[in-house]
Design a protein around this motif. Structure first.
Motif, PDB file in Angstrom:
ATOM      1  N   ARG A   1       1.018  -1.016   0.041  1.00  8.41           N
ATOM      2  CA  ARG A   1      -0.020  -0.243   0.221  1.00  8.41           C
ATOM      3  C   ARG A   1       0.824   1.171  -0.078  1.00  8.41           C
ATOM      4  NH1 ARG A   1      -4.820  -1.724   3.930  1.00  8.41           N
ATOM      5  NH2 ARG A   1      -5.800  -3.559   2.702  1.00  8.41           N
ATOM      6  N   SER A   2       0.422   2.264  -0.359  1.00  7.64           N
ATOM      7  CA  SER A   2       0.955   3.747  -0.588  1.00  7.64           C
ATOM      8  C   SER A   2       1.499   4.305   0.711  1.00  7.64           C
ATOM      9  CB  SER A   2       0.028   4.614  -1.030  1.00  7.64           C
ATOM     10  OG  SER A   2      -1.027   4.683  -0.492  1.00  7.64           O
ATOM     11  N   ASP A   3       0.969   3.626   2.122  1.00 11.60           N
ATOM     12  CA  ASP A   3       1.198   4.313   3.306  1.00 11.60           C
ATOM     13  C   ASP A   3       2.425   3.173   3.937  1.00 11.60           C
ATOM     14  OD1 ASP A   3      -0.361   2.240   3.805  1.00 11.60           O
ATOM     15  OD2 ASP A   3      -1.361   3.194   5.307  1.00 11.60           O
ATOM     16  N   GLY A   4       2.826   2.425   3.117  1.00 11.41           N
ATOM     17  CA  GLY A   4       3.998   1.581   3.426  1.00 11.41           C
ATOM     18  C   GLY A   4       3.412   0.364   4.229  1.00 11.41           C
ATOM     19  N   ARG A   5       2.093   0.110   4.357  1.00  9.14           N
ATOM     20  CA  ARG A   5       1.836  -1.070   4.851  1.00  9.14           C
ATOM     21  C   ARG A   5       1.710  -2.380   3.910  1.00  9.14           C
ATOM     22  NH1 ARG A   5      -3.696  -0.222   7.428  1.00  9.14           N
ATOM     23  NH2 ARG A   5      -4.243   1.103   5.549  1.00  9.14           N
ATOM     24  N   ARG A   6       1.746  -3.402   4.076  1.00 10.28           N
ATOM     25  CA  ARG A   6       1.841  -4.662   3.301  1.00 10.28           C
ATOM     26  C   ARG A   6       0.613  -5.573   3.817  1.00 10.28           C
ATOM     27  NH1 ARG A   6       7.460  -7.297   2.978  1.00 10.28           N
ATOM     28  NH2 ARG A   6       7.112  -7.240   5.216  1.00 10.28           N
ATOM     29  N   VAL A   7      -0.177  -6.176   2.957  1.00  8.08           N
ATOM     30  CA  VAL A   7      -1.178  -7.068   3.041  1.00  8.08           C
ATOM     31  C   VAL A   7      -0.879  -8.265   2.309  1.00  8.08           C
ATOM     32  CG1 VAL A   7      -3.597  -7.675   3.030  1.00  8.08           C
ATOM     33  CG2 VAL A   7      -2.968  -5.361   3.456  1.00  8.08           C
ATOM     34  N   ARG A   8      -0.825  -9.507   2.973  1.00  6.93           N
ATOM     35  CA  ARG A   8      -0.343 -10.666   2.471  1.00  6.93           C
ATOM     36  C   ARG A   8      -1.598 -11.648   2.687  1.00  6.93           C
ATOM     37  NH1 ARG A   8       4.979 -13.534   3.608  1.00  6.93           N
ATOM     38  NH2 ARG A   8       5.486 -12.108   1.744  1.00  6.93           N
ATOM     39  N   ILE A   9      -2.226 -12.081   1.564  1.00  7.05           N
ATOM     40  CA  ILE A   9      -3.265 -12.930   1.763  1.00  7.05           C
ATOM     41  C   ILE A   9      -2.901 -14.457   1.129  1.00  7.05           C
ATOM     42  CG2 ILE A   9      -5.706 -13.344   1.139  1.00  7.05           C
ATOM     43  CD1 ILE A   9      -5.969 -10.433   0.862  1.00  7.05           C
ATOM     44  N   LYS A  10      -3.217 -15.374   1.747  1.00  8.77           N
ATOM     45  CA  LYS A  10      -2.953 -16.944   1.272  1.00  8.77           C
ATOM     46  C   LYS A  10      -4.076 -17.674   0.937  1.00  8.77           C
ATOM     47  CE  LYS A  10       0.125 -20.907   1.485  1.00  8.77           C
ATOM     48  NZ  LYS A  10       1.096 -21.435   1.922  1.00  8.77           N
ATOM     49  N   ILE A  11      -4.547 -18.036  -0.110  1.00 13.15           N
ATOM     50  CA  ILE A  11      -5.890 -18.725  -0.179  1.00 13.15           C
ATOM     51  C   ILE A  11      -5.520 -20.095  -0.730  1.00 13.15           C
ATOM     52  CG2 ILE A  11      -7.987 -18.786  -1.418  1.00 13.15           C
ATOM     53  CD1 ILE A  11      -7.662 -15.673  -1.965  1.00 13.15           C
ATOM     54  N   THR A  12      -6.218 -20.888   0.006  1.00 10.29           N
ATOM     55  CA  THR A  12      -6.119 -22.541  -0.404  1.00 10.29           C
ATOM     56  C   THR A  12      -7.685 -23.031  -0.657  1.00 10.29           C
ATOM     57  OG1 THR A  12      -4.330 -22.770   0.946  1.00 10.29           O
ATOM     58  CG2 THR A  12      -5.309 -24.749   0.248  1.00 10.29           C
ATOM     59  N   ARG A  13      -7.827 -23.427  -1.626  1.00 12.26           N
ATOM     60  CA  ARG A  13      -9.063 -24.019  -2.053  1.00 12.26           C
ATOM     61  C   ARG A  13      -9.001 -25.684  -1.917  1.00 12.26           C
ATOM     62  NH1 ARG A  13     -12.310 -22.577  -7.503  1.00 12.26           N
ATOM     63  NH2 ARG A  13     -12.809 -20.957  -6.150  1.00 12.26           N
ATOM     64  N   THR A  14      -9.859 -26.097  -1.043  1.00 12.70           N
ATOM     65  CA  THR A  14     -10.012 -27.194  -0.915  1.00 12.70           C
ATOM     66  C   THR A  14     -11.491 -27.989  -1.270  1.00 12.70           C
ATOM     67  OG1 THR A  14     -11.330 -26.941   1.505  1.00 12.70           O
ATOM     68  CG2 THR A  14      -8.782 -27.258   1.364  1.00 12.70           C
ATOM     69  N   SER A  15     -11.364 -29.324  -1.549  1.00 13.41           N
ATOM     70  CA  SER A  15     -12.738 -29.778  -2.002  1.00 13.41           C
ATOM     71  C   SER A  15     -13.793 -30.116  -0.850  1.00 13.41           C
ATOM     72  CB  SER A  15     -12.423 -31.152  -2.823  1.00 13.41           C
ATOM     73  OG  SER A  15     -11.751 -31.867  -1.867  1.00 13.41           O
TER      74      SER A  15
END
Length: 82
Positions: free
Chosen positions: A62-76
């Motif tokens: 983000r422009s204010d220096g923050r970072r966002v990490r999203i990890k998505i795992t699709r399961t059946s």
């Protein structure tokens, strides 16, 4: 200045201040709502683009220096815990 002019000027000042405050709050709420809609659209497009049993990681700077990490795992299928 007579008292009538002072009273009118005071009332106009108060009303103008309150109206400016309300307009500012409305604009802020409108911006936040639009920002959330864009984020929701981005997340929906990421989920739609995933393969059936895939995995995806999104890292946003983000422009204010923050970072966002999203990890998505699709399961059946499966059950969900309440």
């Amino acid at each position: 200045m007579d008292t009538t002019a002072v009273v009118v000027l005071t009332v106009v000042s108060i009303v103008t201040g309150k109206a400016s405050l309300l307009v500012g709050l409305w604009l802020r709420l409108r911006w936040q709502t639009r920002h959330e809609q864009i984020r929701r659209q981005q997340l929906a497009s990421v989920v739609e683009s995933m393969a059936q049993d895939g995995q995806m990681e999104v890292l946003e700077h983000r422009s204010d220096g923050r970072r966002v990490r999203i990890k998505i795992t699709r399961t059946s299928g499966g059950t969900t815990a309440a």
